[in-house]
Design an enzyme around this catalytic site. Structure first.
Site, PDB file in Angstrom:
ATOM      1  N   ASN A   7      44.980  50.857 -10.732  1.00 18.08           N
ATOM      2  CA  ASN A   7      44.301  51.653 -11.751  1.00 18.08           C
ATOM      3  C   ASN A   7      45.312  52.687 -12.223  1.00 18.08           C
ATOM      4  O   ASN A   7      45.512  53.725 -11.589  1.00 18.08           O
ATOM      5  CB  ASN A   7      43.059  52.324 -11.160  1.00 18.08           C
ATOM      6  CG  ASN A   7      42.298  53.164 -12.171  1.00 18.08           C
ATOM      7  OD1 ASN A   7      42.760  53.389 -13.291  1.00 18.08           O
ATOM      8  ND2 ASN A   7      41.138  53.647 -11.789  1.00 18.08           N
ATOM      9  N   ARG A  93      42.570  47.638 -13.607  1.00 19.45           N
ATOM     10  CA  ARG A  93      41.508  48.292 -14.344  1.00 19.45           C
ATOM     11  C   ARG A  93      42.053  48.628 -15.733  1.00 19.45           C
ATOM     12  O   ARG A  93      43.090  49.275 -15.880  1.00 19.45           O
ATOM     13  CB  ARG A  93      41.074  49.564 -13.627  1.00 19.45           C
ATOM     14  CG  ARG A  93      39.969  50.328 -14.353  1.00 19.45           C
ATOM     15  CD  ARG A  93      40.475  51.616 -14.933  1.00 19.45           C
ATOM     16  NE  ARG A  93      39.400  52.408 -15.537  1.00 19.45           N
ATOM     17  CZ  ARG A  93      39.526  53.661 -15.929  1.00 19.45           C
ATOM     18  NH1 ARG A  93      40.681  54.294 -15.779  1.00 19.45           N
ATOM     19  NH2 ARG A  93      38.524  54.301 -16.478  1.00 19.45           N
ATOM     20  N   HIS A 182      32.768  53.063 -17.494  1.00 16.30           N
ATOM     21  CA  HIS A 182      32.331  52.968 -16.092  1.00 16.30           C
ATOM     22  C   HIS A 182      31.587  51.667 -15.819  1.00 16.30           C
ATOM     23  O   HIS A 182      30.776  51.581 -14.890  1.00 16.30           O
ATOM     24  CB  HIS A 182      31.413  54.152 -15.698  1.00 16.30           C
ATOM     25  CG  HIS A 182      32.053  55.491 -15.763  1.00 16.30           C
ATOM     26  ND1 HIS A 182      31.415  56.595 -16.301  1.00 16.30           N
ATOM     27  CD2 HIS A 182      33.276  55.934 -15.366  1.00 16.30           C
ATOM     28  CE1 HIS A 182      32.210  57.654 -16.223  1.00 16.30           C
ATOM     29  NE2 HIS A 182      33.347  57.276 -15.656  1.00 16.30           N
ATOM     30  N   ARG A 243      34.266  67.642 -20.445  1.00 14.46           N
ATOM     31  CA  ARG A 243      33.816  67.035 -21.707  1.00 14.46           C
ATOM     32  C   ARG A 243      32.450  67.571 -22.092  1.00 14.46           C
ATOM     33  O   ARG A 243      31.596  67.785 -21.238  1.00 14.46           O
ATOM     34  CB  ARG A 243      33.761  65.509 -21.573  1.00 14.46           C
ATOM     35  CG  ARG A 243      35.103  64.864 -21.312  1.00 14.46           C
ATOM     36  CD  ARG A 243      34.943  63.357 -21.114  1.00 14.46           C
ATOM     37  NE  ARG A 243      36.202  62.726 -20.729  1.00 14.46           N
ATOM     38  CZ  ARG A 243      36.294  61.718 -19.869  1.00 14.46           C
ATOM     39  NH1 ARG A 243      35.203  61.235 -19.292  1.00 14.46           N
ATOM     40  NH2 ARG A 243      37.467  61.202 -19.576  1.00 14.46           N
ATOM     41  N   GLU A 387      34.591  50.279  -7.225  1.00 10.91           N
ATOM     42  CA  GLU A 387      35.117  49.620  -8.415  1.00 10.91           C
ATOM     43  C   GLU A 387      36.305  48.716  -8.074  1.00 10.91           C
ATOM     44  O   GLU A 387      36.496  47.664  -8.687  1.00 10.91           O
ATOM     45  CB  GLU A 387      35.531  50.672  -9.447  1.00 10.91           C
ATOM     46  CG  GLU A 387      34.350  51.471  -9.979  1.00 10.91           C
ATOM     47  CD  GLU A 387      34.769  52.680 -10.797  1.00 10.91           C
ATOM     48  OE1 GLU A 387      34.855  52.551 -12.026  1.00 10.91           O
ATOM     49  OE2 GLU A 387      35.003  53.746 -10.200  1.00 10.91           O
TER      50      GLU A 387
END
Length: 400
Positions: A7, A93, A182, A243, A387
């Site tokens: 990743n 990823r 996600h 964010r 993940e």
């Protein structure tokens, strides 16, 4: 089959090495390369059953970082494989697959070009993800690679939920629409949560809440993504660490005009200076916000209440969209570790059939556990996301 999962971020590489076969998965090692391109880089390597290893030296680029990872994996003291020939595939990823990739795929020249074509709408993620693929081609030539996209799971979202009410020409010209992110996490925890709650995933209504520094909520209808809170970019939806989440676009253009800010400055403000960091001026880490909350800090109280309320709002919205709800799942760094957040979100959902078990929730961290009372019509669960295992499994199925 030994699979390396990567990743790659703009200045980092997260990795895991998993030996995966049908019915059995064994984690061999995991680690992190940080501060790529800076004067001093860091490698933290954690082999299973051995002492962790750390290296501090300049790491000028991703290729160098991956070489250091491979050296750590084969080291006679802290390594976990005898030689690189044991690595049979590499899974990556990739943040954004646009409309090109409804599923994971083997990396080809065409796939690389499509990932590159999405740089414009994923400038923070896709360039680094492609750099990881190109680096593996240099250091492990001939080893098959697979790309697993954050957006793929959300390609089942219907147009009524992914389109924006903007002039249609912008969708036709630039593919401006909701994509969601996600996806690997939402897919994993929905299936695992359904099994834990005794539900048939193919006939279920689930809301998955991946809550970390970046956060999103997804409506999973009959095992497929039906709607999700992140949109064209990861800035939409929930209040996050830095964010802003959902906001009236006119508020952004108004601020830009008043402050004389250009697009890049506005983008940085929404992505890096907002969320709980912007609301409090204290931190983007919810642990710090929780501490200030209990100390009576007014801004922290506002930020945490907004944070929880926004998650609760999306749960209600998605229950309405799906025509009911069977299960709420919490996962992610905050979702798996903050019992206060989970209780705060579920408080007030009794009208929907949620009977939250505060005692079961108290102190629960990073495990798979039901957090609702046995009689609860809507179940609540915490699931530890993985993940990397999803990426490894997809890679195994593609190359075996």
């Amino acid at each position: 089959m030994v699979i390396l999962v990567l990743n790659c971020g703009s200045s980092s590489i997260k990795y895991q090495v998993i030996d995966i076969e049908a019915g059995a998965n064994t984690l061999l090692a995991k680690g992190l390369v940080e501060r790529i391109g800076l004067p001093e880089g860091d490698l933290t390597h954690k082999p299973v059953g051995k002492e962790r290893f750390e290296l501090h030296r300049p790491i000028p680029d991703h290729t160098t970082g991956i070489r250091l990872v491979l050296e750590a994996l084969t080291n006679p003291v802290h390594g976990v494989i005898a030689s690189l020939s044991e690595v049979k595939a590499v899974g990556h990823r990739v943040a954004h697959g646009g409309e090109f990739f409804p599923a994971s795929c083997v990396v080809t020249d065409e796939v690389k070009e499509k990932i590159r074509a999405l740089f414009e709408i994923a400038p923070l993620h896709n360039p680094a993800n492609l750099e990881g693929i190109l680096s593996i081609e240099k250091v492990l030539p001939g080893v098959p690679q697979a790309a697993v996209f954050d957006t793929s799971f959300h390609q089942t979202i219907p147009a009524i939920n992914y389109m924006y009410a903007l002039p249609y020409e912008y969708y036709e010209k630039y593919r401006v629409r909701k994509y969601g992110f996600h996806g690997t996490s939402h897919k994993f925890v929905a299936a695992k949560g359904a099994a834990l709650a005794g539900l048939d995933l193919a006939h279920s209504k689930i809301v998955t809440c991946h809550i970390g520094n970046g956060a999103s909520v997804t409506a999973v209808l009959d095992g497929r993504s039906f709607d999700t809170s992140m949109g064209f970019s990861p800035v939409d939806g929930l209040v996050m660490g830095t964010r802003c989440g959902e906001v009236d676009p006119s508020a952004i253009t108004f601020i830009g005009e008043k402050e004389g800010m250009n697009y890049s400055e506005l983008n940085a403000m929404m992505n890096k200076k907002s969320g709980v960091q912007g609301l409090t001026g204290l931190s983007s880490d919810m642990r710090d916000i929780d501490k200030a909350y209990h100390e009576g800090n007014g801004k922290a109280i506002l930020a945490r209440d907004m944070y929880d309320n926004r998650i609760r709002k999306f749960i209600g919205q998605y229950a309405a969209e799906m025509g009911g709800l069977d299960l709420i799942v919490f996962t992610g760094g905050v979702g798996e570790n903050s019992d206060e957040m989970r209780e705060g979100v579920c408080r007030g959902l009794e009208f929907m059939g949620v009977e939250f078990d505060a005692a079961a929730n108290k102190g629960a961290r990073g495990v798979d556990k039901l957090l609702s009372k046995p009689a609860s019509r809507v179940k609540v669960a915490m699931i530890a996301t993985d993940e990397e295992l999803v990426i490894a499994t997809d890679t195994y199925n593609l190359v075996k």
